[in-house]
Motif scaffolding. Structure first.
Motif, PDB file in Angstrom:
ATOM      1  N   HIS A  19       0.819  -1.208   0.000  1.00  0.00           N
ATOM      2  CA  HIS A  19       0.000   0.000   0.000  1.00  0.00           C
ATOM      3  C   HIS A  19       0.853   1.258   0.000  1.00  0.00           C
ATOM      4  N   PRO A  60      -0.819  -5.556  -4.130  1.00  0.00           N
ATOM      5  CA  PRO A  60      -0.965  -6.241  -2.834  1.00  0.00           C
ATOM      6  C   PRO A  60      -1.409  -7.700  -2.963  1.00  0.00           C
ATOM      7  N   ALA A  61      -2.418  -7.940  -3.806  1.00  0.00           N
ATOM      8  CA  ALA A  61      -3.009  -9.275  -3.838  1.00  0.00           C
ATOM      9  C   ALA A  61      -2.065 -10.311  -4.442  1.00  0.00           C
ATOM     10  N   PHE A  82      -6.460  -3.977   8.900  1.00  0.00           N
ATOM     11  CA  PHE A  82      -6.240  -2.550   9.090  1.00  0.00           C
ATOM     12  C   PHE A  82      -6.549  -2.134  10.517  1.00  0.00           C
ATOM     13  N   PHE A 138     -16.270  -3.215   4.980  1.00  0.00           N
ATOM     14  CA  PHE A 138     -17.138  -2.502   4.048  1.00  0.00           C
ATOM     15  C   PHE A 138     -18.499  -2.286   4.711  1.00  0.00           C
ATOM     16  N   HIS A 167     -21.338  -1.403   3.735  1.00  0.00           N
ATOM     17  CA  HIS A 167     -22.565  -1.749   3.031  1.00  0.00           C
ATOM     18  C   HIS A 167     -22.725  -3.256   2.869  1.00  0.00           C
ATOM     19  N   PHE A 216     -15.396 -11.095   0.179  1.00  0.00           N
ATOM     20  CA  PHE A 216     -15.070 -10.066  -0.817  1.00  0.00           C
ATOM     21  C   PHE A 216     -13.957 -10.496  -1.780  1.00  0.00           C
ATOM     22  N   SER A 217     -12.860 -11.016  -1.225  1.00  0.00           N
ATOM     23  CA  SER A 217     -11.732 -11.337  -2.104  1.00  0.00           C
ATOM     24  C   SER A 217     -12.089 -12.486  -3.052  1.00  0.00           C
ATOM     25  N   MET A 246     -13.963 -11.041  -5.917  1.00  0.00           N
ATOM     26  CA  MET A 246     -13.055 -10.395  -6.855  1.00  0.00           C
ATOM     27  C   MET A 246     -12.406 -11.413  -7.787  1.00  0.00           C
ATOM     28  N   ALA A 248      -9.171   3.817   3.791  1.00  0.00           N
ATOM     29  CA  ALA A 248      -8.709   2.471   4.140  1.00  0.00           C
ATOM     30  C   ALA A 248      -9.568   1.406   3.460  1.00  0.00           C
ATOM     31  N   LEU A 249     -10.833   1.747   3.127  1.00  0.00           N
ATOM     32  CA  LEU A 249     -11.700   0.771   2.461  1.00  0.00           C
ATOM     33  C   LEU A 249     -11.177   0.463   1.067  1.00  0.00           C
ATOM     34  N   GLU A 270      -8.047   0.655   0.181  1.00  0.00           N
ATOM     35  CA  GLU A 270      -6.863  -0.186   0.373  1.00  0.00           C
ATOM     36  C   GLU A 270      -7.267  -1.609   0.723  1.00  0.00           C
ATOM     37  N   ALA A 271      -8.289  -1.733   1.563  1.00  0.00           N
ATOM     38  CA  ALA A 271      -8.744  -3.075   1.942  1.00  0.00           C
ATOM     39  C   ALA A 271      -9.230  -3.828   0.703  1.00  0.00           C
ATOM     40  N   ALA A 272      -9.909  -3.118  -0.198  1.00  0.00           N
ATOM     41  CA  ALA A 272     -10.393  -3.753  -1.414  1.00  0.00           C
ATOM     42  C   ALA A 272      -9.220  -4.171  -2.295  1.00  0.00           C
ATOM     43  N   ARG A 273      -8.216  -3.304  -2.405  1.00  0.00           N
ATOM     44  CA  ARG A 273      -7.041  -3.645  -3.211  1.00  0.00           C
ATOM     45  C   ARG A 273      -6.308  -4.814  -2.575  1.00  0.00           C
ATOM     46  N   ASP A 274      -6.266  -4.819  -1.239  1.00  0.00           N
ATOM     47  CA  ASP A 274      -5.617  -5.906  -0.523  1.00  0.00           C
ATOM     48  C   ASP A 274      -6.304  -7.229  -0.818  1.00  0.00           C
ATOM     49  N   ALA A 275      -7.634  -7.166  -1.014  1.00  0.00           N
ATOM     50  CA  ALA A 275      -8.406  -8.375  -1.294  1.00  0.00           C
ATOM     51  C   ALA A 275      -8.386  -8.703  -2.787  1.00  0.00           C
ATOM     52  N   GLY A 276      -7.566  -7.997  -3.549  1.00  0.00           N
ATOM     53  CA  GLY A 276      -7.376  -8.363  -4.943  1.00  0.00           C
ATOM     54  C   GLY A 276      -8.261  -7.633  -5.928  1.00  0.00           C
ATOM     55  N   ALA A 277      -8.962  -6.571  -5.494  1.00  0.00           N
ATOM     56  CA  ALA A 277      -9.834  -5.850  -6.414  1.00  0.00           C
ATOM     57  C   ALA A 277      -8.996  -4.978  -7.346  1.00  0.00           C
ATOM     58  N   GLN A 337     -13.015  -2.793 -10.264  1.00  0.00           N
ATOM     59  CA  GLN A 337     -13.733  -3.583  -9.241  1.00  0.00           C
ATOM     60  C   GLN A 337     -13.889  -2.786  -7.957  1.00  0.00           C
ATOM     61  N   ASN A 372     -17.577  -2.179  -6.648  1.00  0.00           N
ATOM     62  CA  ASN A 372     -17.967  -2.890  -5.430  1.00  0.00           C
ATOM     63  C   ASN A 372     -17.882  -2.074  -4.158  1.00  0.00           C
ATOM     64  N   VAL A 373     -17.108  -1.012  -4.173  1.00  0.00           N
ATOM     65  CA  VAL A 373     -16.941  -0.235  -2.939  1.00  0.00           C
ATOM     66  C   VAL A 373     -17.415   1.201  -3.120  1.00  0.00           C
TER      67      VAL A 373
END
Lengths: 330, 319
Positions: A59, A79-80, A88, A94, A96, A105-106, A109, B218-219, B221-228, B232, B236-237
């Motif tokens: 990040h 990252p992935a 974090f 998320f 929502h 989520f992952s 994706m 941070a959301l 980043e969290a999405a990118r961390d999860a491979g988005a 995406q 999705n976010v």
């Protein structure tokens, strides 16, 4: 869980540097974290520990040096693709999505079909004991529960390295102790590498196999907690991990553990005055005024102290053995 | 406290009873205490009064007037107080009304879709790709510059640009892209929708930008961390979390377009119609009851549309 022990990955930092303009947050640090170990990056705020973690996570861009995860240089990987997962500080769930969809989520994706990913997410929620809250939104959960969901979301990617950014700092003391045990249990069961950023030396001591003390963008000392506690290399480390007195003597700085200082005994003796004392149950903590040290703490066994109690302002002779005074680099 | 006090006798000193539990039995309420208590009871009503009076005078009474007039009768010279349903009957059975509604809805739908795409894109760029706060403010102000001139001038300035011998056509002909001037550019549905988008895009940008600025970084980043991947993350976010802003922007744009008459008149050159224009024409012919009936129906339709949007998205957390 199919991820058994030994599924962790090594992480190696080679002259890793992070600069924001002219400010250097992380200054050419070298570190090797063995596969499956629990590493704590410990230091005061602004010491570069979070920047280091965020570089490992991907990040934050690496300004200079190399970052190896497993045997690959991953400086420019997203990252992935690194096989890491981050939890974090604010959990970053998320808002929502309910717990199941947060955890799934992952997988979404990656294009895993909805039934399969929900089933796997529920399994993961069960692992962190959150199965019965599966349908709740993050706003309907307490801080500790949100954290478990965040943990499940990080673990579902089957990472080789789990990165935790101050995971316990937002919890109340009681929950903090429970989560600490929980992290330790998960680490043992999953066998993956944990890298945990914290400013609490208690947390680092309790959890880590490898404690890395950082200060001003550099590593002051890295080692197992016992080694750190018994042989601090620098005055900064001795002060930061606590329980030590740093003494200026003729041949340089020395560290003496507060519980190795004797009242009226020891090879080396000096005079002191009692400034304050606190009763801690099993022990009594004394703060003394001593020439040649800014602060001086002594921990005395409770029963021993009350055999010959001291009052505030009383003069006392203290001493320690040669073997208990460790030389420090200045 | 206030609720019980409202049910208590108006003046305890006169009625001889003291409301239980409010005044300690040892202190006898004097005249001053009673007056103070009465003030305390009146204060919230007084505080709400200015807004209530304004709303009654300038919103409730006009709407009620329109509602009443919509049942009146009229001929070519007079408006006759009455209670007839002919205005509504004529309006709802006329194919012109239905065609005009369809046309207005078409304009509203097109404008909504285009401003949504533009608004989301601009807000996304401002919120997530402009990292310095100073530049964010500067670019945001740039977006508002068109609003420093009047709507009419902004519309009219399209005419020399889009006309048959306008700037665009002459440039395209000079560049050899086309032989004949493009006729659809001006006085067409195209130019109407273009003007609507031009006039209303900012009403979509602002609330969406506002929603996006509240999204915790941070959301992402969290999405990118999860491979988005980039899109995406957006889908999705960012999109789901921008929904309240989208709803507010949509309400602005749809209600503005549904009620408009001047843009249609100017930009279609009289070749297209909207409900607003229909009402304006009826007023110019002094057919006030017909115009009123039309306005009541339009109000009902717009309120239904807003209600539908609010059912889809909960905007309360933005307010």
């Amino acid at each position: 869980m199919t991820t058994g022990p030994g599924a962790g990955t090594t992480v190696e930092l080679v002259k890793l540097t992070k600069a924001y303009g002219a400010t250097v947050a992380v200054n050419a640090i070298d570190l090797r974290i063995a596969a499956g170990s629990y590493c704590c990056l410990l230091g005061p705020s602004g010491c570069g520990k979070t920047s280091t973690l965020r570089m490992i996570a991907g990040h934050e861009d690496v300004s200079n040096g190399d970052l190896l995860i497993g045997d690959r240089v991953v400086n420019d990987e997203p990252p992935a693709a690194r096989g890491t997962a981050m939890m974090f500080q604010s959990y970053a769930l998320f808002p929502h999505l309910d717990c199941v969809d947060n955890v799934a989520f992952s997988l979404k994706m990656k294009g895993v079909p909805v039934e399969e990913r929900r089933r796997k997410a529920r399994e993961m929620l069960d692992l962190v004991d959150m199965g019965k809250y599966a349908a709740r939104l993050p706003a309907q959960l307490s801080g500790g529960q949100q954290q478990r969901v965040a943990l499940a979301r990080a673990l579902i990617t089957r990472p080789g390295v789990l990165l935790l950014d101050e995971p316990l700092s937002a919890l109340d003391p009681f929950l903090r102790d429970r989560m600490r045990e929980e992290l330790k249990r998960l680490h043992r069961e999953l066998g993956i590498t944990f890298i945990h950023v914290t400013h609490s030396q208690t947390e680092a001591m309790a959890l880590a196999d490898l404690v890395v003390v950082m200060n001003q963008g550099r590593i002051e000392q890295a080692g197992p907690p016992r080694e750190l506690f018994n042989h601090p290399h620098t005055a900064f480390v001795a002060r930061f991990i606590g329980g030590h007195n740093v003494i200026r003597s003729a041949d340089g700085l020395r560290a003496v553990r507060a519980d190795r200082v004797q009242l009226g005994g020891g090879d080396l003796r000096t005079d002191a005055t009692v400034r304050a004392l606190e009763y801690h149950g099993t022990s009594v903590h004394l703060s003394l005024d001593v020439a040649g040290a800014d602060e001086f703490a002594v921990i005395v066994d409770e029963a021993r102290f009350y055999d010959a109690p001291l009052a505030i302002g009383a003069p006392v002779q203290i001493g320690w053995n040669h073997a208990d005074a460790h030389p420090l680099a200045s | 406290m206030t609720v019980t006090a409202a049910h208590a006798p108006p003046d305890p000193a006169v009625s001889g009873r003291v409301p239980s539990g409010h005044v300690p039995p040892t202190t006898k309420p004097g005249g001053g205490a009673v007056r103070a208590r009465r003030w305390r009871r009146l204060a919230p009503y007084l505080q709400a009064a200015p807004l209530a009076v304004t709303l009654v005078l300038f919103l409730l009474i006009p709407i009620l007037t329109i509602l009443v007039v919509s049942f009146w009768d009229y001929d070519s010279v007079r408006v006759i107080p009455d209670f007839v349903l002919t205005n509504y009957a004529e309006l709802l059975t006329s194919p012109v009304t239905w065609k005009t509604y369809l046309n207005t809805l078409k304009f509203a739908g097109l404008t909504w879709a285009i401003t949504l795409v533009i608004g989301f894109t601009v807000a996304y760029f401002l919120a997530f790709h402009v990292h310095s706060t100073v530049w964010q403010m500067v670019l945001f102000l740039v977006c508002t510059i068109p609003f420093w001139t009047s709507n009419i001038i902004r519309m009219i300035s399209w005419i020399p640009f889009l006309g048959r011998n306008g700037l665009l056509n002459s440039t395209l002909i000079a560049a050899g892209v086309i032989d004949q001037p493009l006729e659809f550019l001006l006085f067409s549905d195209f130019s109407v929708v273009l003007a609507y988008v031009h006039l209303n895009a900012l009403f979509m940008v602002v609330p969406i930008f506002n929603s996006m600025m509240r999204i915790d970084r941070a959301l992402v980043e969290a999405a990118r961390d999860a491979g988005a991947k980039g899109w995406q993350v957006v889908w999705n976010v960012i999109l789901p979390l921008s929904k309240p802003g989208i709803a507010i922007g949509s309400i602005f744009v749809v209600t503005l377009v549904m009620g408009d008459f001047i843009t249609v008149r100017l930009m279609s050159g009289g070749q297209s119609a909207s409900i607003g224009l229909m009402i304006a024409n009826e007023i110019s012919l002094l057919q006030y009851p017909a115009a009123a009936a039309n306005a009541v129906i339009l109000l009902a339709v717009v309120l239904l549309m807003v209600a539908a949007m609010l059912r889809v998205v909960d905007i309360r957390k933005e307010l």
